[in-house]
Design a protein around this motif. Structure first.
Motif, mmCIF file in Angstrom:
data_model
loop_
_atom_site.group_PDB
_atom_site.id
_atom_site.type_symbol
_atom_site.label_atom_id
_atom_site.label_comp_id
_atom_site.label_asym_id
_atom_site.label_seq_id
_atom_site.Cartn_x
_atom_site.Cartn_y
_atom_site.Cartn_z
ATOM 1 N N UNK A 226 50.169 26.047 37.668
ATOM 2 C CA UNK A 226 50.251 25.054 36.593
ATOM 3 C C UNK A 226 50.650 25.704 35.284
ATOM 4 N N UNK A 227 51.022 24.859 34.338
ATOM 5 C CA UNK A 227 51.393 25.318 32.999
ATOM 6 C C UNK A 227 50.305 26.233 32.431
ATOM 7 N N UNK A 228 50.707 27.367 31.911
ATOM 8 C CA UNK A 228 49.769 28.298 31.279
ATOM 9 C C UNK A 228 49.304 29.404 32.211
ATOM 10 N N UNK A 229 49.458 29.233 33.507
ATOM 11 C CA UNK A 229 49.067 30.302 34.446
ATOM 12 C C UNK A 229 49.954 31.521 34.212
ATOM 13 N N UNK A 230 49.385 32.704 34.482
ATOM 14 C CA UNK A 230 50.110 33.959 34.232
ATOM 15 C C UNK A 230 50.223 34.738 35.534
ATOM 16 N N UNK A 231 51.419 35.249 35.806
ATOM 17 C CA UNK A 231 51.646 36.163 36.932
ATOM 18 C C UNK A 231 51.754 37.556 36.338
ATOM 19 N N UNK A 232 50.827 38.425 36.727
ATOM 20 C CA UNK A 232 50.766 39.778 36.152
ATOM 21 C C UNK A 232 51.543 40.730 37.058
ATOM 22 N N UNK A 233 52.673 41.220 36.556
ATOM 23 C CA UNK A 233 53.491 42.136 37.362
ATOM 24 C C UNK A 233 53.133 43.594 37.085
ATOM 25 N N UNK A 234 52.358 43.842 36.048
ATOM 26 C CA UNK A 234 52.061 45.206 35.581
ATOM 27 C C UNK A 234 52.390 45.261 34.101
ATOM 28 N N UNK A 235 53.551 45.824 33.758
ATOM 29 C CA UNK A 235 53.976 45.816 32.349
ATOM 30 C C UNK A 235 54.375 44.413 31.909
ATOM 31 N N UNK A 236 54.976 43.656 32.788
ATOM 32 C CA UNK A 236 55.468 42.317 32.450
ATOM 33 C C UNK A 236 54.451 41.252 32.860
ATOM 34 N N UNK A 237 54.289 40.257 31.993
ATOM 35 C CA UNK A 237 53.416 39.119 32.302
ATOM 36 C C UNK A 237 54.264 37.851 32.226
ATOM 37 N N UNK A 238 54.272 37.095 33.295
ATOM 38 C CA UNK A 238 55.081 35.873 33.344
ATOM 39 C C UNK A 238 54.171 34.656 33.213
#
Ligand code: FE2
Ligand code: FE2
Length: 250
Positions: free
Chosen positions: A116-128
């Motif tokens: 959903x809107x506002x959720x974050x996918x943490x890739x390491x250095x990058x946060x989506x």
């Protein structure tokens, strides 16, 4: 042949310009501890795209394959990428997962994530971060915001026709609006303009369009203004073909 270019901070544009196509097709690779691919391209492009990814990392180690809406050029290659990257998760917005992705085999394998809107996918250095953008093209459309590079991934918004270089600094916004009127991908201006206002407030430094090149933060406001000031919604044409007038609601 697909070409690959680093745009900014570990974000790569993979681009293919098919002969006789009015637009090129981009995927975006984010090289990180948990690598991500945004859009898969169509299935026949799979080998070319894989070869481009191999210049940076092994496609088998992709952790996330992210679809910004459910359409052939965004997700046609998803089954092949999911087969190659055995630990990858397929990510879409919650609506897209419910409507579309959960109907495929990899959902049965527990490999689909709806956000959903506002959720974050943490890739390491990058946060989506997820931005739900319904009816900006499709019912299940979403965009991504990457905070560390101030990057927006808007899928089919802010696109440009033709074979474009990796980075766009010139104002091609009228060509964008003309392309939208020609192909008819937006039902109405209103949902799009609300999202344009939202993403402009975020002050992106890079806008990674799925067709064409990445807009710089300097030229992006020109494209946002054009979408406020010019008509661009469906006006009776589908991929340039004019429908009979009785098929078009005035
Ligand atoms: Fe699309
Ligand atoms: Fe697209």
């Amino acid at each position: 042949m697909a070409r690959i270019d680093e745009i900014v901070g570990g974000i790569y544009r993979i681009s293919t310009m098919p002969k006789d196509s009015p637009v090129g097709f981009n995927q975006f690779l984010i090289d990180d501890e948990h690598a991500a691919l945004i859009h898969t391209g169509m299935a026949p492009m799979y080998e070319d795209i894989c070869n481009a990814i191999r210049q940076v990392l092994d496609p088998a180690r992709l952790a996330y394959i992210i679809l910004l809406h459910f359409e052939g050029d965004e997700c046609g290659g998803m089954e092949r990428f999911m087969a190659q990257a055995r630990d990858a998760q397929l990510v879409g917005c919650e609506l897209s997962a419910a409507l579309n992705l959960n109907s495929f085999d990899f959902a049965c394998q527990g490999r689909v994530i709806g956000k959903r809107d506002g959720a974050v996918i943490d890739l390491g250095r990058h946060k989506l971060s997820i931005l739900e953008t319904p009816h900006v093209h499709h019912w299940d459309s979403m965009m991504l915001w990457e905070e560390t590079t101030r990057s927006l991934f808007p899928a089919d918004l802010f696109i440009q026709p033709g074979d474009q270089p990796p980075v766009i600094r010139e104002n091609l916004s009228s060509a964008m609006c003309e392309l939208y009127r020609h192909v008819g991908i937006f039902a109405h201006e209103d949902p799009v303009r609300r999202v344009v206002d939202r993403v402009e407030r975020m002050q992106p430094e890079w806008v990674h369009a799925m067709h064409g090149g990445t807009l710089t933060g300097q030229v992006f406001p020109r494209f946002a203004s054009a979408l406020r000031e010019q008509p661009f919604a469906f006006n009776g044409k589908l991929l340039g073909r004019a429908l009979a007038s009785k098929q078009v609601v005035a």
